[in-house]
Design a protein around this motif. Structure first.
Motif, mmCIF file in Angstrom:
data_model
loop_
_atom_site.group_PDB
_atom_site.id
_atom_site.type_symbol
_atom_site.label_atom_id
_atom_site.label_comp_id
_atom_site.label_asym_id
_atom_site.label_seq_id
_atom_site.Cartn_x
_atom_site.Cartn_y
_atom_site.Cartn_z
ATOM 1 N N THR A 136 0.862 -1.177 0.000
ATOM 2 C CA THR A 136 0.000 0.000 0.000
ATOM 3 C C THR A 136 0.900 1.230 0.000
ATOM 4 O OG1 THR A 136 -0.086 0.208 2.405
ATOM 5 C CG2 THR A 136 -1.731 -1.232 1.376
ATOM 6 N N ILE A 137 0.339 2.381 -0.311
ATOM 7 C CA ILE A 137 1.127 3.604 -0.378
ATOM 8 C C ILE A 137 1.760 3.936 0.976
ATOM 9 C CG2 ILE A 137 -0.730 5.253 0.059
ATOM 10 C CD1 ILE A 137 0.528 6.903 -2.276
ATOM 11 N N LEU B 21 0.458 12.904 -4.241
ATOM 12 C CA LEU B 21 0.057 11.557 -3.819
ATOM 13 C C LEU B 21 1.066 10.932 -2.865
ATOM 14 C CD1 LEU B 21 -1.812 9.052 -4.226
ATOM 15 C CD2 LEU B 21 -0.294 8.401 -6.094
ATOM 16 N N PHE B 22 2.347 11.007 -3.193
ATOM 17 C CA PHE B 22 3.381 10.316 -2.417
ATOM 18 C C PHE B 22 3.927 11.107 -1.234
ATOM 19 C CE2 PHE B 22 4.391 7.768 -6.387
ATOM 20 C CZ PHE B 22 3.890 6.590 -5.867
ATOM 21 N N LYS C 188 9.366 4.927 -3.188
ATOM 22 C CA LYS C 188 8.631 6.052 -3.779
ATOM 23 C C LYS C 188 9.484 6.738 -4.852
ATOM 24 C CE LYS C 188 6.024 7.203 0.376
ATOM 25 N NZ LYS C 188 5.852 8.230 1.432
ATOM 26 N N ALA C 189 10.751 6.968 -4.523
ATOM 27 C CA ALA C 189 11.646 7.629 -5.489
ATOM 28 C C ALA C 189 11.825 6.786 -6.744
ATOM 29 C CB ALA C 189 12.995 7.916 -4.834
ATOM 30 N N LYS C 190 11.899 5.489 -6.591
ATOM 31 C CA LYS C 190 12.047 4.586 -7.749
ATOM 32 C C LYS C 190 10.805 4.667 -8.632
ATOM 33 C CE LYS C 190 13.775 0.921 -10.041
ATOM 34 N NZ LYS C 190 12.865 0.760 -11.154
#
Length: 181
Positions: free
Chosen positions: A3-4, A120-121, A12-14
């Protein structure tokens, strides 16, 4: 698939790299610009410094580490999502790199979708309204570099709805600090 909320900074960076490869060179340039600004605008930055977690020197150190990684890995940061994410978003440098990612995404990105992905992230789910706050307690014994978020016995982060409850928890710490989130 995670999940986020379960994604790490590196993951996240990838994902950002994979989705927006064309933005990465400009993001790296932006990170270097921010590093140069931190180095050259020392006096005004120190005079207006209001970050409770890091002093200017600690922020400069993180910035220098990111700039050093950009110089060391050069073009490999634009060719490999793994190199990009692991070198810039692993460990403590993620604090500075995430800040740059947020600022670049909100103010400089060419793709409007990049800004949406940053939201979002990296940004809070909702903007807080007056009186609509939650609080964390940090144990800062030994200084900001050693700060930890207070947790319950199961390792879950303690989040308080009322400041007075957070202050009571902070009073139980050797050096507690209440942070509004």
């Amino acid at each position: 698939m995670k999940t986020i909320e379960q994604l790490t900074n590196v993951e996240k960076a990838k994902i950002m790299f994979d989705l927006f490869r064309d933005e990465i060179p400009e993001l790296l340039n932006y990170m270097e610009e921010i590093n140069a600004k931190i180095e050259t605008d020392k006096e005004p930055l120190i005079a207006g410094w209001n970050n409770p977690f890091f002093n200017y020197q600690q922020w400069l150190n993180l910035s220098d580490q990111v700039a050093g990684a950009i110089k060391r890995y050069g073009k490999n940061l634009t060719k490999s999502g793994n190199v990009f994410s692991e070198q810039l978003f692993g460990g403590y440098t993620a604090i500075f790199s995430n800040h740059c990612m947020e600022q670049y995404g909100l103010h400089r990105a060419k793709s409007p979708r990049f800004a949406v992905a940053v939201t979002l992230f990296y940004l809070p789910l909702k903007q807080s309204e007056p009186g609509d706050h939650q609080y964390l307690v940090l144990e800062t014994h030994g200084g900001a570099a050693y700060a930890v978020i207070c947790t319950d016995q199961d390792g879950n982060t303690l989040v308080f709805e009322h400041r007075k409850d957070a202050e009571a928890e902070a009073a139980d710490c050797q050096e507690g600090l209440v942070v509004e989130i």
